[in-house]
Scaffold this active site. Structure first.
Site: not given
Ligand code: SF4
Length: 325
Positions: A53, A57, A60, A97, A129, A189, A261
């Site tokens: 990705c 984040c 993540c 999901c 979802c 959600c 949740r």
């Molecule tokens: S949470 Fe992870 S997968 Fe989702 S947008 Fe952020 S970096 Fe990308």
């Protein structure tokens, strides 16, 4: 307790800071007013496109820029996904999901394939979802027409703390997608994560954002950070169970109808700790041995926990007539 969208941060702070046992008692009371006692929604989350990705984040493991050992996997085939959904259904899940590690949905063949997956899972009689990043109004409509029941898009944290965790998009981008989802008639959600360096004020700020949306999210996932090696937050302190319980109880009290949740971090909790979360108003879990890329309790473990605690899985589509979206 009335359904309100005009909460102030001060009011939420007062609830959040209630002495813990009193807070749990109040939340349990409101929970029983709005939900069948002992009923817990069992959802399964599958990563249909993993890793790589472009976003940053900080929590993540799927962000391409962190070295976490997550193997990049292209979008799965529809047949594989439907077989997994069937397995989840057979094991007692009522909501399926699908997560794709995308910054945003693009109008291409992959999206067309996701639409087919949505239709397929919907035809199996499960609530379906997706969580796939930012979404336009038009894409939301397409997903709705394919049978999408809910779309997950977490606000993650407070508006003030957001920039410390993610720099590749803004809080407003997040809220815009939630608006597009709501407009299309899809269930919203949205929740967040604790343990990402936020203050109590940030936790209250996040709950304030959710509880003052034009309508409350139909599901509110409360996640505890899973500290994955290679992410910037790998050395954060483990979330205290009492903090999780306080968040769950506050969410229950200010958004009485939402499914609250108990999400990421459950694998690190024992049954007594989970029981307290249910007592405080959590009424939804993810079951299945993985939560996207991190460990999660498997179906069998949850079955025996349900037996022990006298819980039963919630039927699918139960809230269709009383949806707050
Ligand atoms: S949470 Fe992870 S997968 Fe989702 S947008 Fe952020 S970096 Fe990308």
């Amino acid at each position: 307790m009335q359904i309100r969208n005009d909460w102030t941060k001060e009011e939420i702070s007062e609830i959040y800071n209630t002495p813990l046992l009193e807070l749990i008692y109040k939340a349990a009371t409101v929970h029983r007013e709005y939900h069948a006692t002992g009923e817990v929604q069992v959802c399964t989350l599958l990563s249909i496109k993993t890793g790589g990705c472009p976003e940053d984040c900080a929590y993540c493991p799927q962000a391409a820029r962190y070295n976490t050992g997550v193997e990049v996997q292209a979008l799965m085939q529809k047949e594989e996904v439907l077989a997994y959904a069937q397995k989840a259904k057979d094991a007692g899940s009522t909501r399926f999901c699908m997560g794709a590690a995308w910054r945003e949905v693009r109008n291409n063949k992959d999206f067309d394939r996701v639409l087919e997956m949505v239709q397929g899972v919907n035809e199996m009689g499960m609530e379906v979802c997706c969580t796939m990043g930012m979404l336009s109004e038009e894409q939301a409509e397409k997903l709705y027409n394919a049978g999408l029941y809910a779309y997950n898009h977490n606000v993650d944290t407070s508006e003030d703390h957001y920039g410390d965790i993610i720099t590749t998009r803004t809080y407003n981008d997040r809220l815009r997608t939630l608006g597009n989802v709501r407009k299309a008639g899809i269930g919203v959600c949205s929740g967040g994560i604790i343990g990402i360096g936020e203050t109590h004020k940030d936790r209250i700020g996040m709950l304030y954002t959710l509880a003052t949306l034009p309508s409350h999210p139909s599901s509110v996932p409360i996640n505890a950070l899973v500290r994955v090696k290679g992410t910037p937050l790998e050395n954060n302190t483990k979330v205290d169970i009492w903090d999780m319980i306080r968040m769950i109880a506050t969410a229950r009290l200010i958004m009485p109808m939402a499914m609250v949740r108990l999400s990421a971090g459950r694998a690190e909790m024992n049954i007594s700790e989970q029981a307290l979360c249910f007592m405080a108003g959590a009424n939804s879990i993810f079951s299945g041995d993985k939560l996207l890329t991190t460990p999660n309790p498997a179906f069998d473990e949850d079955k025996s926990m349900f037996q022990l605690l006298g819980l039963k899985p919630r039927e699918p589509f139960k809230d269709k007539k009383v949806s707050v979206n």
